[in-house]
Design an enzyme around this catalytic site. Sequence first.
Site, PDB file in Angstrom:
ATOM      1  CG  ASP A 202      43.562  47.029  41.044  1.00  0.00           C
ATOM      2  OD1 ASP A 202      43.465  47.884  42.233  1.00  0.00           O
ATOM      3  OD2 ASP A 202      43.521  45.872  41.385  1.00  0.00           O
ATOM      4  CG  HIS A 233      43.711  47.366  45.614  1.00  0.00           C
ATOM      5  ND1 HIS A 233      43.595  46.776  44.399  1.00  0.00           N
ATOM      6  CD2 HIS A 233      43.627  46.556  46.648  1.00  0.00           C
ATOM      7  CE1 HIS A 233      42.968  45.479  44.737  1.00  0.00           C
ATOM      8  NE2 HIS A 233      43.110  45.340  46.054  1.00  0.00           N
ATOM      9  CB  SER A 382      43.193  42.160  46.424  1.00  0.00           C
ATOM     10  OG  SER A 382      42.121  42.609  46.180  1.00  0.00           O
TER      11      SER A 382
END
Length: 465
Positions: A202, A233, A382
Amino acid sequence: MNRLLALLSALTLALGALAYAGARAAAHDESAARAAAPAPGQAADAGAGAAVVPAAVPAVTAQPADAARRQVLVMLRLPPPHFRPDSAYAGSYTNDGGNAARRRIAAELAKAHGLLLRDSWPMPAIGVDCFLMEDAGGAPLERVLEALAHDARVAWAQPLGEYHALDGGDPLYPAQPAAHDWRLADLHRVSTGRNVTVAVIDSGVDAAHPDLAGQLALRRNFVEDVPDAAEAHGTAVAGIIGARSGNGLGIAGVAPAARLMALRACWESRGQAARCNSLTLGKAINFALENGARIINLSLGGPPDRLLQSLLDAALARGIVVVGAADPQRPDGGFPASHPGVVAVARSGDRHPAPAAIRYAPGTDVPTCVPGARWGLVSGSSYAAAHVAGLAALLSEVRPRAAAQALLRESGGGAGAGNGGAGTPLRAAAAAAGNIDACATLARVADACVCLCSPTAATRTVRPL
């Protein structure tokens, strides 16, 4: 009433974060505070869908968009006698005798086709050296790729694919944390994911976050052109999977005793979702394969890609559980979620035409970690995928070889007698929890009652492998 309770829950979360931030105020200088706040008249960065503004990140990308469109990946085969797919030997290929020869071949290919050689990386997991080349003259890449494909020295050549994180929508809706939907306290009485290594591929994870302190087994950066950073994120995904439990702060991860392998293959720039490409993802997946990951989480989506498909096949052949976030804009969930063997996950509420191939998990208004010792609410597939990666770690602690099969088989088909049977209160949260019955899935793998059990049944000894 439900909306009021949820808003009160969100307010409690925000007050807790504010109290913690206040306690640490002396440790942060005024310039850092200014960097985390939006400029006057400027909208706050949506980041990972968090309800707070993530820390500022460099306003640059690993490759400019126009440059990325002119780049190709060229694979040269590693010597077959040296390729042992069950061994960890990536480092030995960096300086082997054939490496210089392959670089000479790559330089010759680049010169012959009007390309510039930009980067290279060994991928011993699939028996190739990967070379990044860039068009220097403006010839159509399709013509260059076709010419390379007919060169006997080339295993294959492909465009450099681009990928993006799969955030989703405004998170300011009533929070429905998995602690309630999946009954985490009950799950954690049976398994916490102890010593299971989960590769979080990620954007950058904030290793200093108080809910992630001590949770990272290692951290690596595979984005060479963008300075390493703690990013929204990746930090949010890592928090959902493996945040500390019982520390009096923030949240509890789905698998709080798992060991997180934070592999930065994506980067963030203000106002844009996290971005990745074939090479950065390939480097990270290859590293995970060679360094003992048992679960790989890919909360991202993009085009099908031969390099990444080969690496995913190698991971699946080794029994590694690969979890991919389903793109709500693609009927099949997009790539890598649609790749055979990958556990494809969408957030509850999203619907795809092929529901049998996609699992649904909590992914709306999920409280999680935000860089800078903060917490916020995030939404998107996600984060649904992160829940399932955490669940895979719980299953893998109990029976490593059964985790992938259990998740691929699971579709909410009944809690069973080991969890109170059909029609129990477990069904009341089905809409929020998705079509994965976490209690029933863990109960089947552990051969023990997990939720709504008598004291004797709940503490039943799990059979060893």
